[in-house]
Design a protein around this motif. Structure first.
Motif, PDB file in Angstrom:
ATOM      1  N   LEU A 229       0.864  -1.172   0.000  1.00 19.18           N
ATOM      2  CA  LEU A 229       0.000   0.000   0.000  1.00 19.18           C
ATOM      3  C   LEU A 229       0.902   1.223   0.000  1.00 19.18           C
ATOM      4  O   LEU A 229       1.637   1.467   0.953  1.00 19.18           O
ATOM      5  N   LYS A 230       0.901   1.956  -1.098  1.00 16.92           N
ATOM      6  CA  LYS A 230       1.751   3.134  -1.235  1.00 16.92           C
ATOM      7  C   LYS A 230       0.862   4.330  -1.528  1.00 16.92           C
ATOM      8  O   LYS A 230       0.178   4.367  -2.542  1.00 16.92           O
ATOM      9  N   TRP A 231       0.912   5.282  -0.647  1.00 16.70           N
ATOM     10  CA  TRP A 231       0.170   6.522  -0.799  1.00 16.70           C
ATOM     11  C   TRP A 231      -1.318   6.275  -1.066  1.00 16.70           C
ATOM     12  O   TRP A 231      -1.921   6.875  -1.939  1.00 16.70           O
ATOM     13  N   GLY A 232      -1.874   5.328  -0.309  1.00 15.04           N
ATOM     14  CA  GLY A 232      -3.303   5.048  -0.391  1.00 15.04           C
ATOM     15  C   GLY A 232      -3.729   4.168  -1.559  1.00 15.04           C
ATOM     16  O   GLY A 232      -4.917   3.956  -1.769  1.00 15.04           O
ATOM     17  N   GLN A 233      -2.787   3.637  -2.296  1.00 19.61           N
ATOM     18  CA  GLN A 233      -3.106   2.808  -3.455  1.00 19.61           C
ATOM     19  C   GLN A 233      -2.271   1.521  -3.404  1.00 19.61           C
ATOM     20  O   GLN A 233      -1.079   1.554  -3.105  1.00 19.61           O
ATOM     21  N   TYR A 234      -2.921   0.398  -3.709  1.00 19.65           N
ATOM     22  CA  TYR A 234      -2.201  -0.868  -3.731  1.00 19.65           C
ATOM     23  C   TYR A 234      -1.378  -0.970  -5.010  1.00 19.65           C
ATOM     24  O   TYR A 234      -1.864  -0.665  -6.095  1.00 19.65           O
ATOM     25  N   GLU A 235      -0.127  -1.392  -4.840  1.00 22.24           N
ATOM     26  CA  GLU A 235       0.806  -1.479  -5.964  1.00 22.24           C
ATOM     27  C   GLU A 235       1.321  -2.910  -6.118  1.00 22.24           C
ATOM     28  O   GLU A 235       1.539  -3.618  -5.126  1.00 22.24           O
ATOM     29  N   ASP A 236       1.530  -3.308  -7.369  1.00 26.52           N
ATOM     30  CA  ASP A 236       2.125  -4.600  -7.672  1.00 26.52           C
ATOM     31  C   ASP A 236       3.642  -4.496  -7.532  1.00 26.52           C
ATOM     32  O   ASP A 236       4.237  -3.446  -7.808  1.00 26.52           O
ATOM     33  N   VAL A 237       4.270  -5.596  -7.144  1.00 26.03           N
ATOM     34  CA  VAL A 237       5.724  -5.647  -6.972  1.00 26.03           C
ATOM     35  C   VAL A 237       6.266  -6.834  -7.763  1.00 26.03           C
ATOM     36  O   VAL A 237       5.712  -7.932  -7.697  1.00 26.03           O
ATOM     37  N   VAL A 238       7.343  -6.583  -8.515  1.00 25.93           N
ATOM     38  CA  VAL A 238       8.018  -7.656  -9.239  1.00 25.93           C
ATOM     39  C   VAL A 238       9.271  -8.067  -8.474  1.00 25.93           C
ATOM     40  O   VAL A 238       9.907  -7.236  -7.825  1.00 25.93           O
ATOM     41  N   PHE A 239       9.598  -9.350  -8.559  1.00 30.84           N
ATOM     42  CA  PHE A 239      10.769  -9.905  -7.893  1.00 30.84           C
ATOM     43  C   PHE A 239      11.673 -10.546  -8.934  1.00 30.84           C
ATOM     44  O   PHE A 239      11.215 -11.320  -9.780  1.00 30.84           O
ATOM     45  N   TYR A 240      12.952 -10.198  -8.852  1.00 34.32           N
ATOM     46  CA  TYR A 240      13.970 -10.777  -9.715  1.00 34.32           C
ATOM     47  C   TYR A 240      15.002 -11.457  -8.827  1.00 34.32           C
ATOM     48  O   TYR A 240      15.192 -11.058  -7.680  1.00 34.32           O
ATOM     49  N   GLY A 241      15.675 -12.485  -9.349  1.00 27.59           N
ATOM     50  CA  GLY A 241      16.682 -13.157  -8.549  1.00 27.59           C
ATOM     51  C   GLY A 241      17.686 -13.920  -9.385  1.00 27.59           C
ATOM     52  O   GLY A 241      17.508 -14.125 -10.595  1.00 27.59           O
ATOM     53  N   MET A 242      18.736 -14.325  -8.696  1.00 30.22           N
ATOM     54  CA  MET A 242      19.811 -15.099  -9.313  1.00 30.22           C
ATOM     55  C   MET A 242      20.444 -15.968  -8.226  1.00 30.22           C
ATOM     56  O   MET A 242      20.708 -15.484  -7.127  1.00 30.22           O
ATOM     57  N   THR A 243      20.676 -17.232  -8.538  1.00 29.54           N
ATOM     58  CA  THR A 243      21.373 -18.111  -7.611  1.00 29.54           C
ATOM     59  C   THR A 243      22.864 -18.096  -7.920  1.00 29.54           C
ATOM     60  O   THR A 243      23.287 -17.621  -8.977  1.00 29.54           O
ATOM     61  N   LYS A 244      23.634 -18.654  -7.008  1.00 29.98           N
ATOM     62  CA  LYS A 244      25.076 -18.742  -7.233  1.00 29.98           C
ATOM     63  C   LYS A 244      25.368 -19.553  -8.502  1.00 29.98           C
ATOM     64  O   LYS A 244      26.248 -19.200  -9.283  1.00 29.98           O
ATOM     65  N   GLY A 245      24.599 -20.614  -8.726  1.00 29.58           N
ATOM     66  CA  GLY A 245      24.765 -21.410  -9.943  1.00 29.58           C
ATOM     67  C   GLY A 245      24.483 -20.591 -11.195  1.00 29.58           C
ATOM     68  O   GLY A 245      25.202 -20.722 -12.197  1.00 29.58           O
ATOM     69  N   ASP A 246      23.443 -19.765 -11.151  1.00 29.52           N
ATOM     70  CA  ASP A 246      23.136 -18.874 -12.282  1.00 29.52           C
ATOM     71  C   ASP A 246      24.307 -17.932 -12.541  1.00 29.52           C
ATOM     72  O   ASP A 246      24.702 -17.713 -13.682  1.00 29.52           O
ATOM     73  N   TYR A 247      24.843 -17.374 -11.448  1.00 29.43           N
ATOM     74  CA  TYR A 247      25.965 -16.433 -11.557  1.00 29.43           C
ATOM     75  C   TYR A 247      27.191 -17.124 -12.161  1.00 29.43           C
ATOM     76  O   TYR A 247      27.844 -16.576 -13.051  1.00 29.43           O
ATOM     77  N   GLU A 248      27.501 -18.310 -11.670  1.00 32.45           N
ATOM     78  CA  GLU A 248      28.665 -19.036 -12.188  1.00 32.45           C
ATOM     79  C   GLU A 248      28.501 -19.353 -13.668  1.00 32.45           C
ATOM     80  O   GLU A 248      29.451 -19.245 -14.440  1.00 32.45           O
ATOM     81  N   GLN A 249      27.297 -19.733 -14.062  1.00 28.83           N
ATOM     82  CA  GLN A 249      27.032 -20.009 -15.480  1.00 28.83           C
ATOM     83  C   GLN A 249      27.196 -18.741 -16.317  1.00 28.83           C
ATOM     84  O   GLN A 249      27.798 -18.768 -17.393  1.00 28.83           O
ATOM     85  N   LEU A 250      26.701 -17.634 -15.817  1.00 28.80           N
ATOM     86  CA  LEU A 250      26.802 -16.359 -16.512  1.00 28.80           C
ATOM     87  C   LEU A 250      28.263 -15.923 -16.670  1.00 28.80           C
ATOM     88  O   LEU A 250      28.666 -15.463 -17.727  1.00 28.80           O
ATOM     89  N   THR A 251      29.054 -16.082 -15.611  1.00 25.79           N
ATOM     90  CA  THR A 251      30.447 -15.662 -15.681  1.00 25.79           C
ATOM     91  C   THR A 251      31.252 -16.567 -16.628  1.00 25.79           C
ATOM     92  O   THR A 251      32.191 -16.105 -17.262  1.00 25.79           O
ATOM     93  N   LYS A 252      30.893 -17.832 -16.732  1.00 25.02           N
ATOM     94  CA  LYS A 252      31.555 -18.729 -17.690  1.00 25.02           C
ATOM     95  C   LYS A 252      31.295 -18.275 -19.121  1.00 25.02           C
ATOM     96  O   LYS A 252      32.167 -18.363 -19.978  1.00 25.02           O
ATOM     97  N   GLN A 253      30.077 -17.782 -19.357  1.00 22.02           N
ATOM     98  CA  GLN A 253      29.699 -17.346 -20.713  1.00 22.02           C
ATOM     99  C   GLN A 253      30.398 -16.066 -21.113  1.00 22.02           C
ATOM    100  O   GLN A 253      30.610 -15.816 -22.295  1.00 22.02           O
ATOM    101  N   THR A 254      30.748 -15.227 -20.141  1.00 21.12           N
ATOM    102  CA  THR A 254      31.350 -13.938 -20.481  1.00 21.12           C
ATOM    103  C   THR A 254      32.877 -13.969 -20.489  1.00 21.12           C
ATOM    104  O   THR A 254      33.498 -12.973 -20.809  1.00 21.12           O
ATOM    105  N   ILE A 255      33.452 -15.089 -20.136  1.00 20.91           N
ATOM    106  CA  ILE A 255      34.927 -15.187 -20.111  1.00 20.91           C
ATOM    107  C   ILE A 255      35.446 -15.443 -21.511  1.00 20.91           C
ATOM    108  O   ILE A 255      34.939 -16.050 -22.340  1.00 20.91           O
TER     109      ILE A 255
END
Length: 185
Positions: free
Chosen positions: A159-185
């Motif tokens: 509830l923000k300033w008298g109005q209900y707002e939707d919230v999005v959630f993003y995330g990354m696991t350590k495995g996701d991070y390791e996979q990503l760093t392998k791709q960028t090397i």
């Protein structure tokens, strides 16, 4: 002790109580309050001082790491990038705000990428996540640029300033991070 980081254009350093006036001016902007989950408006100098005191305490306890985002060339404070740790679950929440004069320059993405690296490589977290109002596309673009993926949307979650707002959630696991760093090397 909280480390200081440097990226290409930024220095991420611990906040100091002397930052209160700049924090109040930047975070106190209506546009910042409108796009964040918890910054009130108006945002007083006293509120900024209380927030900074709490930040310093959380840092000392090791469960929250708020960094002042400072442009290296000018030493200008432009915002905040934080990593708040939940030790029992070994994860961290990435949070941030930037003053409107510094929007659309890629500063948040630059700082977020550095803190994600710190969270996984130095703190050995298993997961890093972030949340934003669903209408704050600039914020979830930052999350995407770090490699995080959309995990879900909570309808009318806050509830923000008298109005209900939707919230999005993003995330990354350590495995996701390791996979990503392998791709960028």
């Amino acid at each position: 002790m909280q480390p200081v980081f440097e990226t290409e254009r930024l220095r991420l350093r611990p906040f100091e109580l002397t930052d209160a006036r700049t924090v109040q001016e930047l975070a106190g902007d209506l546009a910042v309050a409108r796009t964040t989950l918890s910054i009130p408006h108006p945002y007083t100098l006293e509120a900024a001082e209380q927030w900074l005191t709490a930040c310093i305490g959380r840092k000392d306890e090791g469960d929250g790491y708020p960094w002042a985002m400072v442009i290296k060339d000018s030493n200008q404070l432009i915002g905040c990038m934080s990593l708040n740790i939940t030790r029992p679950h070994n994860h961290g929440e990435l949070g941030y705000w930037i003053g409107p004069p510094y929007w659309r320059n890629g500063y948040a993405s630059e700082a977020a990428q550095r803190l994600v690296r710190y969270g996984f490589e130095d703190l050995h977290l298993n997961k890093i996540w972030a949340a934003a109002l669903s209408n704050n596309q600039a914020s979830w673009n930052v999350m995407r640029k770090t490699g995080m993926a959309l995990e879900g949307e909570f309808k009318q979650h806050i509830l923000k300033w008298g109005q209900y707002e939707d919230v999005v959630f993003y995330g990354m696991t350590k495995g996701d991070y390791e996979q990503l760093t392998k791709q960028t090397i």
